[in-house]
Design a protein around this motif. Structure first.
Motif, mmCIF file in Angstrom:
data_model
loop_
_atom_site.group_PDB
_atom_site.id
_atom_site.type_symbol
_atom_site.label_atom_id
_atom_site.label_comp_id
_atom_site.label_asym_id
_atom_site.label_seq_id
_atom_site.Cartn_x
_atom_site.Cartn_y
_atom_site.Cartn_z
ATOM 1 N N HIS A 1 0.750 2.353 -3.688
ATOM 2 C CA HIS A 1 -0.353 3.325 -3.641
ATOM 3 C C HIS A 1 -0.008 4.595 -2.858
ATOM 4 N N ASN A 2 1.179 4.635 -2.266
ATOM 5 C CA ASN A 2 1.650 5.797 -1.512
ATOM 6 C C ASN A 2 0.691 6.194 -0.383
ATOM 7 N N LYS A 3 0.194 5.182 0.341
ATOM 8 C CA LYS A 3 -0.667 5.464 1.493
ATOM 9 C C LYS A 3 -0.442 4.399 2.561
ATOM 10 N N LYS B 1 -11.205 8.502 3.603
ATOM 11 C CA LYS B 1 -10.225 8.515 2.517
ATOM 12 C C LYS B 1 -9.624 7.135 2.256
ATOM 13 N N PHE B 2 -9.737 6.202 3.201
ATOM 14 C CA PHE B 2 -9.176 4.874 3.024
ATOM 15 C C PHE B 2 -10.173 3.920 2.361
ATOM 16 N N ASN C 1 0.818 -1.215 0.000
ATOM 17 C CA ASN C 1 0.000 0.000 0.000
ATOM 18 C C ASN C 1 0.852 1.267 0.000
#
Length: 181
Positions: free
Chosen positions: A55-57, A168-169, A51
């Motif tokens: 996905h940079n999160k 946001k997730f 992730n």
């Protein structure tokens, strides 16, 4: 409930996105095969790496206690950032004498402080800032039924229920879920 091994592979085989929220069970190992054998039910490392680096999160880990969060931070800190003695900027330590045979030349030993620092700062996705655990992991805690501020605690069991994850997730397209769910 839990994060069994192969979570990423299973998600991909099923054609769904890799989850971003994981519930870490209070018993993180299943030892039904015996005390020395078992399955880790908290395999969050690869989902966290996936992730973050893809996905940079960060992922969200829902845990049952501050002790669980502390233990996870300690272990993950070493796997992600390297041993603590090699990441102390105030007292940089190149290596440990006990890790080398006394006959091995000191000048030939690796400088683990510099090596680990290089790995912690070599990611473009962090603008080459030093990696931190909070970049990959976010923690939420179960709300206990003993917590008087918890809403409708009569429906909660001994552990309680996790707080809702930040919106946001929850990317329904990424999770392969229809909009009307």
């Amino acid at each position: 409930f839990g994060i069994p091994p192969e979570t990423i592979k299973d998600s991909m085989r099923l054609g769904i996105g890799v989850p971003g929220v994981y519930v870490v069970p209070p018993e993180r190992f299943c030892r039904e095969m015996g005390p020395a054998l078992g399955i880790n039910l908290a395999e969050f490392e690869f989902p966290a790496y996936f992730n973050f680096f893809v996905h940079n999160k960060p992922i969200i880990l829902v845990v049952d206690s501050h002790d669980a969060e502390s233990n996870i931070r300690r272990v993950f800190g070493e796997t992600l950032l390297g041993p603590a003695q090699f990441r102390n900027h105030d007292k940089p330590k190149a290596n440990e004498d006990e890790d080398f045979d006394p006959s091995f030349p000191v000048e030939a030993r690796p400088n683990f402080y510099k090596e680990f620092y290089n790995f912690r700062t070599s990611e473009e996705c962090t603008n080459y800032e030093e990696l931190r655990i909070d970049m990959l992991l976010s923690f939420q805690h179960f709300t206990s039924k003993e917590n008087p501020s918890a809403k409708d605690s009569s429906k909660r069991d001994k552990l309680g229920i996790p707080p809702p994850p930040p919106i946001k997730f929850l990317d329904m397209d990424e999770m392969g879920m229809p909009d009307n769910v």
